[in-house]
Design a protein around this motif. Structure first.
Motif, PDB file in Angstrom:
ATOM      1  N   GLU A  46      13.461   6.940 -15.489  1.00 20.18           N
ATOM      2  CA  GLU A  46      13.403   7.437 -14.118  1.00 20.18           C
ATOM      3  C   GLU A  46      12.263   8.427 -13.936  1.00 20.18           C
ATOM      4  OE1 GLU A  46      17.281   8.965 -13.317  1.00 20.18           O
ATOM      5  OE2 GLU A  46      18.021   7.070 -12.548  1.00 20.18           O
ATOM      6  N   GLU A  47      12.093   9.290 -14.936  1.00 15.27           N
ATOM      7  CA  GLU A  47      10.999  10.260 -14.848  1.00 15.27           C
ATOM      8  C   GLU A  47       9.646   9.554 -14.831  1.00 15.27           C
ATOM      9  OE1 GLU A  47      11.525  12.970 -18.122  1.00 15.27           O
ATOM     10  OE2 GLU A  47      13.532  13.502 -17.397  1.00 15.27           O
ATOM     11  N   ILE A  48       9.526   8.531 -15.651  1.00 17.94           N
ATOM     12  CA  ILE A  48       8.260   7.808 -15.740  1.00 17.94           C
ATOM     13  C   ILE A  48       7.917   7.124 -14.426  1.00 17.94           C
ATOM     14  CG2 ILE A  48       7.106   5.839 -16.822  1.00 17.94           C
ATOM     15  CD1 ILE A  48       8.648   6.555 -19.395  1.00 17.94           C
ATOM     16  N   ILE A  49       8.899   6.388 -13.882  1.00 11.10           N
ATOM     17  CA  ILE A  49       8.571   5.655 -12.659  1.00 11.10           C
ATOM     18  C   ILE A  49       8.437   6.575 -11.455  1.00 11.10           C
ATOM     19  CG2 ILE A  49       9.688   3.548 -13.492  1.00 11.10           C
ATOM     20  CD1 ILE A  49      11.961   4.076 -11.599  1.00 11.10           C
ATOM     21  N   ASP A  77       4.466   7.565 -12.601  1.00  6.18           N
ATOM     22  CA  ASP A  77       3.481   6.526 -12.907  1.00  6.18           C
ATOM     23  C   ASP A  77       3.667   5.321 -11.982  1.00  6.18           C
ATOM     24  OD1 ASP A  77       1.992   5.376 -15.901  1.00  6.18           O
ATOM     25  OD2 ASP A  77       2.216   4.213 -14.069  1.00  6.18           O
ATOM     26  N   VAL A  78       2.670   5.087 -11.162  1.00  4.63           N
ATOM     27  CA  VAL A  78       2.763   3.993 -10.192  1.00  4.63           C
ATOM     28  C   VAL A  78       2.832   2.634 -10.881  1.00  4.63           C
ATOM     29  CG1 VAL A  78       1.557   2.788  -8.340  1.00  4.63           C
ATOM     30  CG2 VAL A  78       1.598   5.274  -8.373  1.00  4.63           C
ATOM     31  N   GLU A  99       0.835  -1.209   0.000  1.00  4.90           N
ATOM     32  CA  GLU A  99       0.000   0.000   0.000  1.00  4.90           C
ATOM     33  C   GLU A  99       0.866   1.254   0.000  1.00  4.90           C
ATOM     34  OE1 GLU A  99      -2.632  -0.345   3.350  1.00  4.90           O
ATOM     35  OE2 GLU A  99      -3.428  -2.241   2.581  1.00  4.90           O
ATOM     36  N   ILE A 100       1.942   1.203   0.788  1.00  2.00           N
ATOM     37  CA  ILE A 100       2.805   2.381   0.901  1.00  2.00           C
ATOM     38  C   ILE A 100       3.479   2.685  -0.430  1.00  2.00           C
ATOM     39  CG2 ILE A 100       4.934   3.266   1.934  1.00  2.00           C
ATOM     40  CD1 ILE A 100       4.138   1.714   4.473  1.00  2.00           C
ATOM     41  N   ILE A 101       4.070   1.661  -1.046  1.00  2.00           N
ATOM     42  CA  ILE A 101       4.807   1.938  -2.281  1.00  2.00           C
ATOM     43  C   ILE A 101       3.871   2.228  -3.444  1.00  2.00           C
ATOM     44  CG2 ILE A 101       6.803   0.573  -1.580  1.00  2.00           C
ATOM     45  CD1 ILE A 101       5.945  -1.555  -3.519  1.00  2.00           C
ATOM     46  N   ALA A 102       2.595   1.920  -3.282  1.00  2.00           N
ATOM     47  CA  ALA A 102       1.632   2.251  -4.336  1.00  2.00           C
ATOM     48  C   ALA A 102       1.269   3.725  -4.284  1.00  2.00           C
ATOM     49  CB  ALA A 102       0.389   1.384  -4.205  1.00  2.00           C
ATOM     50  N   THR A 103       1.560   4.376  -3.147  1.00  2.00           N
ATOM     51  CA  THR A 103       1.179   5.781  -3.000  1.00  2.00           C
ATOM     52  C   THR A 103       2.387   6.698  -2.833  1.00  2.00           C
ATOM     53  OG1 THR A 103       0.888   5.385  -0.639  1.00  2.00           O
ATOM     54  CG2 THR A 103      -1.088   5.280  -2.013  1.00  2.00           C
ATOM     55  N   ASP A 104       3.381   6.233  -2.107  1.00  2.00           N
ATOM     56  CA  ASP A 104       4.544   7.071  -1.815  1.00  2.00           C
ATOM     57  C   ASP A 104       5.686   6.790  -2.794  1.00  2.00           C
ATOM     58  OD1 ASP A 104       5.991   8.296   1.186  1.00  2.00           O
ATOM     59  OD2 ASP A 104       7.044   8.009  -0.702  1.00  2.00           O
ATOM     60  N   VAL A 105       6.023   7.779  -3.593  1.00  2.00           N
ATOM     61  CA  VAL A 105       7.061   7.606  -4.613  1.00  2.00           C
ATOM     62  C   VAL A 105       8.428   7.344  -3.986  1.00  2.00           C
ATOM     63  CG1 VAL A 105       8.329   8.742  -6.469  1.00  2.00           C
ATOM     64  CG2 VAL A 105       5.856   8.984  -6.323  1.00  2.00           C
ATOM     65  N   ARG A 106       8.722   8.072  -2.920  1.00  2.00           N
ATOM     66  CA  ARG A 106      10.039   7.904  -2.295  1.00  2.00           C
ATOM     67  C   ARG A 106      10.201   6.510  -1.716  1.00  2.00           C
ATOM     68  NH1 ARG A 106      13.202  12.843  -0.702  1.00  2.00           N
ATOM     69  NH2 ARG A 106      14.445  11.183   0.192  1.00  2.00           N
ATOM     70  N   ALA A 107       9.142   6.003  -1.089  1.00  2.00           N
ATOM     71  CA  ALA A 107       9.189   4.647  -0.538  1.00  2.00           C
ATOM     72  C   ALA A 107       9.351   3.636  -1.664  1.00  2.00           C
ATOM     73  CB  ALA A 107       7.923   4.353   0.257  1.00  2.00           C
ATOM     74  N   TYR A 155       5.921  -2.125 -12.338  1.00  2.00           N
ATOM     75  CA  TYR A 155       6.404  -3.002 -13.410  1.00  2.00           C
ATOM     76  C   TYR A 155       7.913  -3.170 -13.328  1.00  2.00           C
ATOM     77  CZ  TYR A 155       7.671  -4.553 -18.098  1.00  2.00           C
ATOM     78  OH  TYR A 155       8.218  -5.225 -19.158  1.00  2.00           O
ATOM     79  N   VAL A 156       8.618  -2.057 -13.150  1.00  2.00           N
ATOM     80  CA  VAL A 156      10.078  -2.112 -13.061  1.00  2.00           C
ATOM     81  C   VAL A 156      10.513  -2.874 -11.811  1.00  2.00           C
ATOM     82  CG1 VAL A 156      12.178  -0.747 -12.783  1.00  2.00           C
ATOM     83  CG2 VAL A 156      10.439  -0.039 -14.415  1.00  2.00           C
ATOM     84  N   LEU A 157       9.783  -2.656 -10.727  1.00  2.00           N
ATOM     85  CA  LEU A 157      10.094  -3.374  -9.489  1.00  2.00           C
ATOM     86  C   LEU A 157       9.941  -4.875  -9.693  1.00  2.00           C
ATOM     87  CD1 LEU A 157      10.856  -3.187  -6.550  1.00  2.00           C
ATOM     88  CD2 LEU A 157       8.474  -2.778  -5.979  1.00  2.00           C
ATOM     89  N   ARG A 158       8.877  -5.267 -10.394  1.00  2.00           N
ATOM     90  CA  ARG A 158       8.642  -6.690 -10.667  1.00  2.00           C
ATOM     91  C   ARG A 158       9.757  -7.244 -11.548  1.00  2.00           C
ATOM     92  NH1 ARG A 158       3.484  -6.041 -11.542  1.00  2.00           N
ATOM     93  NH2 ARG A 158       3.582  -6.006 -13.803  1.00  2.00           N
ATOM     94  N   LEU A 159      10.177  -6.424 -12.491  1.00  2.00           N
ATOM     95  CA  LEU A 159      11.245  -6.802 -13.419  1.00  2.00           C
ATOM     96  C   LEU A 159      12.548  -7.076 -12.656  1.00  2.00           C
ATOM     97  CD1 LEU A 159      10.747  -6.752 -16.499  1.00  2.00           C
ATOM     98  CD2 LEU A 159      11.937  -4.563 -16.571  1.00  2.00           C
ATOM     99  N   VAL A 160      12.926  -6.128 -11.814  1.00  2.00           N
ATOM    100  CA  VAL A 160      14.167  -6.273 -11.062  1.00  2.00           C
ATOM    101  C   VAL A 160      14.047  -7.439 -10.079  1.00  2.00           C
ATOM    102  CG1 VAL A 160      15.766  -5.142  -9.468  1.00  2.00           C
ATOM    103  CG2 VAL A 160      14.752  -3.849 -11.333  1.00  2.00           C
ATOM    104  N   GLY A 161      12.874  -7.582  -9.482  1.00  2.00           N
ATOM    105  CA  GLY A 161      12.645  -8.706  -8.578  1.00  2.00           C
ATOM    106  C   GLY A 161      12.820 -10.037  -9.277  1.00  2.00           C
ATOM    107  N   GLN A 162      12.382 -10.115 -10.515  1.00  2.00           N
ATOM    108  CA  GLN A 162      12.524 -11.350 -11.291  1.00  2.00           C
ATOM    109  C   GLN A 162      13.994 -11.613 -11.613  1.00  2.00           C
ATOM    110  OE1 GLN A 162      10.052 -13.593 -11.882  1.00  2.00           O
ATOM    111  NE2 GLN A 162      11.859 -14.794 -12.421  1.00  2.00           N
ATOM    112  N   GLU A 163      14.725 -10.550 -11.944  1.00  2.00           N
ATOM    113  CA  GLU A 163      16.166 -10.681 -12.219  1.00  2.00           C
ATOM    114  C   GLU A 163      16.882 -11.190 -10.971  1.00  2.00           C
ATOM    115  OE1 GLU A 163      17.763 -10.372 -14.954  1.00  2.00           O
ATOM    116  OE2 GLU A 163      16.975  -8.764 -16.213  1.00  2.00           O
TER     117      GLU A 163
END
Lengths: 230, 230
Positions: free
Chosen positions: B119-122, B125-126, A120-128, B131-139
DNA sequence: CGTTGAGTTGAGGGATATCAAGCTGCGTGG
DNA sequence: CCACGCAGCTTGATATCCCTCAACTCAACG
């Protein structure tokens, strides 16, 4: 945490029962983002989570150390990483743990928060969100380095790399206090305890290290260690 | 991309010059998020990016295949992963590449976008961020599996794991067309080309696989392969 | 002082590396 | 169409690093 929220949580895998009578402690994520977590303490060898279990909690180590590992059907074990105070563990790309985690020391203390809370946090807070991304990116980098070590280094080179890594992680200059036993080191380096012991003895004979006790190692010649690890 | 935006970009490391006369192509990130990227084509053995270079671009493979690897001072090479059409590569935790990438096949075609753009996109855009987090997690997961393979598996077990991985990545049922040569396989599995060759020959003698040609392998007994890989 | 677990040391063996030679497929040129 | 060359691949003989098995040391603890 990386799954689509709707799919998060799982019913097909066992959940770890949270021990009762555990106190609540703040889990500091990033600046300004604190979550109330559950404080838990483990003795040496006790399991924090197990392979195949539902990955519904994320942990931060307060004190002590933790080993994260895989075990193959025939008992061969590969330790993926050692975690120390301040480190976060339990992050998974899927909703299921693909490794197990155990305390290495007595009185290893951790704070746990729900995975769903973090999601929930990372879905809302960009820094987190960026913090978690950096965290996972660092884990990936560690694993890549580990694969290089296991695939293309000899015993002495692995040992040198391990000692240097421990110095770095403990933010020490030249003296390492190993929280883990020889078999943990062996299973991290893809060797046997005998080879680990022999390699350390040889390092000592060569004057590269000093071992006042088996768990206490002074690095006398960092240059040799660095060139071994390359 | 995981660095704090202010620190992104680096002046101390060489930048890769983008070949002129390259066409622009859409780089599809997630649903609704498309970026205009630069299309580039490489022949077998040509470098896409090198260890130590500034990691200022991110790539998606259109066609062909890519090997990502590290080389040690004495020439020993460890291939970290093979990438195929649709895969994204070049993501780094830091602003510098910690490995090199080369095309395996002639006419390997990729689309590249600027890291800063991603970087600007992520940062806004949540969904892209997740998506990128899932990508890195898979790597990360891939690297952990790779470390287990390198640390605690015998030659035959590594080979079996590799063949099953190739079948999965190629979305094939039982026939694998290997885009890489024996030395690439050896450097991925932490073996020598001779051991790779011998292991495959032994698999063929045992009726586990058939090799109409050295690059074409039919998996005849998936059960044995799976139990070997465990 | 015996027990126990962790660590060390030694002897021998085995899996894989190394070195060397031969094979295969394929493009090239006569 | 065939000889040639070359790179990739295979096969064989030997070497070596590390594993396995076993015995021993050492410290902690009752």
């Amino acid at each position: 945490m990386f799954s689509i929220p709707v799919l998060a949580g799982c019913r097909t895998h066992p959940r770890r029962r949270i021990p009762p009578s555990q106190s609540q402690t703040a889990f500091h994520l990033t600046s300004g983002v604190d979550v109330t977590g559950i404080r838990m303490t483990y003795n040496c060898g006790e399991e924090i989570y197990g392979d195949g279990e539902c990955a519904d909690m994320v942990y931060r180590i307060i004190s002590g150390s933790v080993r994260c590992f895989n075990i193959r059907y025939d008992g061969r074990r590969q330790i993926e990483y050692f975690y120390f105070p301040g480190d976060i563990l339990g992050l998974e790309a899927r909703t299921v743990h693909h490794s197990s985690a155990e305390a290495i020391c007595d009185k290893t203390s951790i704070v746990a928060i729900w995975r769903s809370t973090l999601e929930e946090i990372i879905a809302t807070d960009v820094r987190a969100s960026q913090y978690v991304l950096r965290l996972v990116g660092q884990e990936w980098q560690n694993s890549r380095y580990h694969a290089l070590l296991l695939g293309r280094k000899h015993a002495a080179e692995r040992m040198a790399g391990f000692l240097l890594e421990m110095v770095r992680l403990q933010a020490a200059i030249s003296t390492v206090t190993l929280p883990m036993c020889r078999s943990d080191i062996a299973d991290y380096l893809g060797l046997t305890i005998e080879t680990v012991s022999r390699t350390l003895t040889q390092f000592e004979r060569d004057g590269i290290i000093a071992m006042p006790s088996s768990r206490l190692i002074r690095l006398l010649n960092m240059d040799v260690l660095r060139s071994l690890s390359a």
